[in-house]
Design a protein around this motif. Structure first.
Motif, mmCIF file in Angstrom:
data_model
loop_
_atom_site.group_PDB
_atom_site.id
_atom_site.type_symbol
_atom_site.label_atom_id
_atom_site.label_comp_id
_atom_site.label_asym_id
_atom_site.label_seq_id
_atom_site.Cartn_x
_atom_site.Cartn_y
_atom_site.Cartn_z
ATOM 1 N N THR A 14 0.850 -1.188 0.000
ATOM 2 C CA THR A 14 0.000 0.000 0.000
ATOM 3 C C THR A 14 0.884 1.236 0.000
ATOM 4 O O THR A 14 1.788 1.350 0.832
ATOM 5 C CB THR A 14 -0.912 0.011 1.242
ATOM 6 O OG1 THR A 14 -1.612 -1.231 1.306
ATOM 7 C CG2 THR A 14 -1.904 1.163 1.180
ATOM 8 N N VAL A 15 0.621 2.115 -0.966
ATOM 9 C CA VAL A 15 1.374 3.356 -1.066
ATOM 10 C C VAL A 15 0.391 4.496 -0.858
ATOM 11 O O VAL A 15 -0.711 4.462 -1.402
ATOM 12 C CB VAL A 15 2.065 3.459 -2.441
ATOM 13 C CG1 VAL A 15 2.510 4.884 -2.726
ATOM 14 C CG2 VAL A 15 3.241 2.498 -2.513
ATOM 15 N N SER A 16 0.805 5.463 -0.060
ATOM 16 C CA SER A 16 -0.072 6.598 0.224
ATOM 17 C C SER A 16 0.707 7.891 0.054
ATOM 18 O O SER A 16 1.832 8.013 0.537
ATOM 19 C CB SER A 16 -0.599 6.490 1.655
ATOM 20 O OG SER A 16 -1.466 7.546 1.946
ATOM 21 N N GLY A 17 0.101 8.851 -0.628
ATOM 22 C CA GLY A 17 0.753 10.144 -0.814
ATOM 23 C C GLY A 17 1.755 10.133 -1.955
ATOM 24 O O GLY A 17 1.979 9.112 -2.604
ATOM 25 N N ARG A 18 2.390 11.282 -2.168
ATOM 26 C CA ARG A 18 3.317 11.413 -3.282
ATOM 27 C C ARG A 18 4.615 12.089 -2.822
ATOM 28 O O ARG A 18 4.658 12.685 -1.769
ATOM 29 C CB ARG A 18 2.742 12.231 -4.450
ATOM 30 C CG ARG A 18 1.342 12.720 -4.335
ATOM 31 C CD ARG A 18 0.880 13.405 -5.637
ATOM 32 N NE ARG A 18 -0.085 12.561 -6.306
ATOM 33 C CZ ARG A 18 0.131 11.895 -7.438
ATOM 34 N NH1 ARG A 18 1.274 12.024 -8.077
ATOM 35 N NH2 ARG A 18 -0.789 11.124 -7.942
ATOM 36 N N ASP A 19 5.614 11.920 -3.634
ATOM 37 C CA ASP A 19 6.888 12.609 -3.442
ATOM 38 C C ASP A 19 7.447 12.392 -2.027
ATOM 39 O O ASP A 19 7.428 11.275 -1.535
ATOM 40 C CB ASP A 19 6.721 14.115 -3.741
ATOM 41 C CG ASP A 19 6.070 14.326 -5.112
ATOM 42 O OD1 ASP A 19 6.384 13.545 -6.036
ATOM 43 O OD2 ASP A 19 5.233 15.222 -5.235
ATOM 44 N N GLN A 67 5.424 10.442 0.560
ATOM 45 C CA GLN A 67 4.893 9.111 0.253
ATOM 46 C C GLN A 67 5.295 8.091 1.312
ATOM 47 O O GLN A 67 6.455 8.029 1.718
ATOM 48 C CB GLN A 67 5.391 8.657 -1.123
ATOM 49 C CG GLN A 67 4.639 7.444 -1.624
ATOM 50 C CD GLN A 67 4.901 7.218 -3.103
ATOM 51 O OE1 GLN A 67 6.025 6.907 -3.489
ATOM 52 N NE2 GLN A 67 3.882 7.373 -3.914
ATOM 53 N N ARG A 68 4.304 7.314 1.758
ATOM 54 C CA ARG A 68 4.544 6.225 2.683
ATOM 55 C C ARG A 68 4.304 4.907 1.958
ATOM 56 O O ARG A 68 3.443 4.832 1.079
ATOM 57 C CB ARG A 68 3.562 6.292 3.881
ATOM 58 C CG ARG A 68 3.755 7.443 4.840
ATOM 59 C CD ARG A 68 4.894 7.186 5.836
ATOM 60 N NE ARG A 68 4.940 5.817 6.337
ATOM 61 C CZ ARG A 68 4.399 5.402 7.479
ATOM 62 N NH1 ARG A 68 3.745 6.249 8.248
ATOM 63 N NH2 ARG A 68 4.511 4.134 7.861
ATOM 64 N N THR A 69 5.033 3.874 2.324
ATOM 65 C CA THR A 69 4.879 2.552 1.705
ATOM 66 C C THR A 69 4.821 1.490 2.790
ATOM 67 O O THR A 69 5.703 1.447 3.657
ATOM 68 C CB THR A 69 6.069 2.250 0.761
ATOM 69 O OG1 THR A 69 6.119 3.252 -0.251
ATOM 70 C CG2 THR A 69 5.897 0.882 0.108
ATOM 71 N N TRP A 70 3.767 0.656 2.752
ATOM 72 C CA TRP A 70 3.660 -0.470 3.677
ATOM 73 C C TRP A 70 3.745 -1.772 2.889
ATOM 74 O O TRP A 70 3.132 -1.889 1.813
ATOM 75 C CB TRP A 70 2.334 -0.448 4.422
ATOM 76 C CG TRP A 70 2.181 0.718 5.356
ATOM 77 C CD1 TRP A 70 2.568 0.780 6.663
ATOM 78 C CD2 TRP A 70 1.592 1.993 5.062
ATOM 79 N NE1 TRP A 70 2.261 2.005 7.203
ATOM 80 C CE2 TRP A 70 1.658 2.766 6.248
ATOM 81 C CE3 TRP A 70 1.020 2.560 3.920
ATOM 82 C CZ2 TRP A 70 1.171 4.069 6.307
ATOM 83 C CZ3 TRP A 70 0.532 3.856 3.985
ATOM 84 C CH2 TRP A 70 0.614 4.597 5.165
ATOM 85 N N VAL A 71 4.470 -2.723 3.419
ATOM 86 C CA VAL A 71 4.586 -4.033 2.781
ATOM 87 C C VAL A 71 4.126 -5.105 3.760
ATOM 88 O O VAL A 71 4.632 -5.202 4.880
ATOM 89 C CB VAL A 71 6.040 -4.314 2.344
ATOM 90 C CG1 VAL A 71 6.156 -5.726 1.770
ATOM 91 C CG2 VAL A 71 6.497 -3.276 1.319
ATOM 92 N N VAL A 72 3.140 -5.873 3.299
ATOM 93 C CA VAL A 72 2.654 -7.020 4.062
ATOM 94 C C VAL A 72 2.889 -8.269 3.208
ATOM 95 O O VAL A 72 2.327 -8.401 2.125
ATOM 96 C CB VAL A 72 1.158 -6.873 4.401
ATOM 97 C CG1 VAL A 72 0.626 -8.141 5.052
ATOM 98 C CG2 VAL A 72 0.921 -5.670 5.305
ATOM 99 N N SER A 73 3.727 -9.157 3.695
ATOM 100 C CA SER A 73 3.986 -10.418 3.003
ATOM 101 C C SER A 73 3.144 -11.504 3.639
ATOM 102 O O SER A 73 2.636 -11.333 4.761
ATOM 103 C CB SER A 73 5.470 -10.797 3.114
ATOM 104 O OG SER A 73 6.289 -9.785 2.578
#
Lengths: 304, 304, 304, 304
Positions: free
Chosen positions: C135-140, C143-149
């Protein structure tokens, strides 16, 4: 460095409860798939293997069947509310319960000389699955109850009256604009009741379903998004007790088959219905004065 | 010690052909899943990797879509006959072809003020799948054609009027006799036409289906076997052009849930609908003067 | 009384992207099912049918395939991060994107004389599906990125070493206590990375999977809840970069078949494996100092 | 005009029999899905509702579970033979029986310090389903028994070493020749034993499976037909007791994705894996001196 138990719940999923009303020779049938889930303080079951707070899922199954007789199934919503409240009441450590019901409809088999079909012979309707998600939180005077009704897999198609053009393009865009396409989807919709008290759920279901269908058919579509939102608005306008409605709608692509290669015209007549990938459009319509949804949508499968 | 190529065939399975008739504003739709298979002398493809006798399955797919326009789909049976004959004609080494079609029905969406529903808005009916298996053997004057029509997954239920007793018992028998049970099945039926020429297949389908349903509803059942055979006889009596009809019918068990343990009566009102195992009953009815079935049933999935 | 557009998103689901690395004679394969979803201000598409802000789902599909070459698939996580960020960048009105990937593993076919299996012949492993939700939120800069495996459908069974007793009872309880039962589940697990930067995801996946399996096998079970929590703790202890792990685990009931009726002992040897209903246990383990999950779990299917 | 009962049979389908061997601390598990069907003179059940010749399917279920203990499951073949013979013996009017078994394999969970994996912790293998069809005809000295072993859904893929060219073309042909493609299938294979007596079925299964896999991997493919026939020949050459082997193999198309539109090379690296339609290739290899198959293939699902 510590590790703790996070959120958890447990229950019995997919109890296939069939309730037949046979008080008169003209039977009726309610065919349900019932799932229960309890939340609460069940930490000891996880950390120490101590089950003394845990009402087994097997007991929850027994209750699901027993209430089909004791409470009955006047509507899947009323049955689900009773079941959820019973389970919270039966488990001191529970802080809430969720009951999900899927219902398959049966029609009477048409037979000669019997108006409205046979008394005890039925054929499964097959169109869509009716759904209910009831969430109960707290106990006694503080108990809150949310009811979300809905349907799954109502598959609809327009053979014209749908376009898709004027969209954003970039270097990866190859789609051509179209002013006449097939639009098809297998609709999932869920609607939240502002106050479930006193609702005649069966009649209300039929009315919302009819509104969704007729709006789909009669609205010119410039995108599935526009169609869904029109359907949502129409539903909320039909029944003022609805707080909101949410949709998940795969765009089931029908690609015009290229017959020009064989010297054959194909002016919107022969299509390949593709399986995957599909567009997936999710949208919702909300009444402006709707209450906060609270826990109504918590843990509801694959929804916004 | 020699090893030889045995029987073989090849084709393109599950072409999702959707044909829309739009010559007037009131559209109609035929939604098909089409599979083709060719038999013949294709030994060289197997033994030497020589494809010169092999019309690719990709070409068969193109033909399946092209004929949906060129021949159209007046009925799935007529479309399938045309497709099977075309394929044999197109492949010199072919000695026969089989075309299977599954059709999903769509109903017009009900809208206010339009009799009989919307012109181009449809909802999938969902009850059963209509099926066709056409087998063509030989070429030119010697060519034979068999047509087997049918349906799959017509799910029916009787909430009374069904018993099961007087059966053979042995040391492994624990089933109790019952004089009143729920009888449910998901019916597969296939009927062979004595002479498919000139049959109005859509009307005939509706008539056979209606006969199967009403016979199921109105016949007292002493076993699913008896019910199936009654349905078969009724179908053959309804339409003298039918040579035989075959059924495959899972007995979808509905077990009375034991509520007495909780002090609750359950006099045929609350059932658990089980998934597996299920009884599987296969039976057929044949007209005495029916012709030999020839290749009509060759390679037809899971049938007697 | 007003009605407004509520939350919404759209994308292309289930792109079946297969990436083959063939830079050397020893090929490798990544077999993915990729779904995209964009959030943002797409109100005009819903309310006015104006698509000018909407990058078609068809374009999202093209990008999903193109990035499989341009970025490649070093791991499904890295591919998904690149795809999600690309999509947000490509759509000015987007405020975020979610990319879900399911991966099927392939093993090399064993052949004589080739260590480690064939260079370009593969057999599908079939055990579980590996999953990723980015899930990516926001830009530049914001921007936040969450990774769920995670993994789905890892089906495990213990033929002993499992009991269930001491549970809460009431008037609907009929389950008997057991000190030795079969415990089986089809495990779904998802783990959130505290900081996905620099993780070697393939190796990490193998390690978490191995820990889950061996913990399941070697932990005496007093309830599926206890087993899940033990597995969660073990996983978090194995890899300090994991913030939390969540499980959904159907209790796949194996009922001892009553053979005493036939004079046959059945001391834990012959079981009926039931389909429905099943217990459904959901639980999670969280590291005490874990960061707030933010949007990591938003719209993740059927999870706590 | 008369109508008569045609062919018929009945039984209990999909009994989920799990047999655990726990005579030593190192358990083993056989996980079966068992279906039975009886043929014979059961006319009265169909025509008169008289069940006195009919052993209920419920009893057949009881026997299926009981024999899992009394006979055991040394191999699914031996269990199926015993079950089929028992059923014919138990039903005076039966003239034959067919027993089908599907087996899921379980592997021991790898744990540190235990050679060969855990004693009683298992993970489902997931690759293919092993199948058995046993047909018994007649009674006593005249009884015949046929055994057909096999597998389903063994999914294999070659990333190179496959071409398709030189095929027959006509006006509907648009497929381009290829000298390097992905070849993938989900294999169903069934092999008939000339004489099942004394065969060590588990070892034989592993050997046939290994031969099929390695032949698929190491044979250059000019068509799926050629590959199947090569696999069949190799299997028959491996085990002289096999009379014949039959295959059903969907050609799971992997289409090269057109990335040139975006200025990206795609030299056999990025593919779209399509669902439907698919080529469907059925072929068989037969030993020249093989006995007549008799009833070995009667009613075997979807086979040549």
């Amino acid at each position: 460095m510590g590790i703790s138990l996070g959120s958890n719940r447990y229950g019995k999923a997919e109890n296939r409860v069939v309730r037949i009303y046979r008080d008169t020779p003209r039977h009726t049938i309610r065919d349900l798939n019932v799932s229960t889930a309890l939340r609460g303080d069940f930490a000891r079951a996880h950390t120490d293997g101590d089950q003394s707070d845990v009402l087994p899922t097997d007991t929850q199954k027994n209750v699901a069947f027993a209430l089909a007789k004791e409470v009955g199934v006047p509507s899947p919503e009323e049955y689900a509310v009773a079941l959820a409240r019973h389970l919270v009441g039966a488990v001191p450590r529970a802080t809430g319960a969720q009951v999900r019901v899927e219902e398959q409809a049966w029609d009477r088999i048409p037979v000669e000389g019997v108006d409205g079909g046979h008394d005890h012979g039925f054929v499964r309707r097959g169109t869509e699955t009716r759904t209910v998600v009831v969430t109960v939180s707290g106990r006694d005077a503080d108990q809150r109850t949310w009811v979300v009704s809905g349907l799954e897999d109502l598959t609809v198609l327009k053979s014209t009256g749908s376009e898709f053009r004027g969209f954003l393009t970039d270097g990866y865009t190859t789609l051509e604009e179209t002013t006449d396409r097939v639009l098809a989807t297998s609709l999932t919709a869920r609607w939240r009741w502002e106050d479930p008290g006193g609702v005649a759920f069966d009649e209300a279901y039929d009315a919302v379903r009819a509104t969704l269908l007729s709006t789909f058919a009669t609205t010119y579509s410039r995108a599935l998004q526009e169609t869904l939102y029109a359907m949502g608005r129409a539903a909320l306008e039909t029944d003022p007790r609805l707080a909101e409605i949410r949709f998940s709608a795969p765009n089931k692509h029908h690609f015009l088959y290229d017959l020009a290669r064989f010297g054959i015209d194909n002016d919107g007549e022969v299509f390949h219905a593709a399986d995957r990938p599909y567009g997936l459009i999710e949208a919702s319509a909300v009444r402006d004065e709707a209450s906060d949804p609270g826990e109504a949508w918590t843990d509801v499968r694959s929804f916004l």
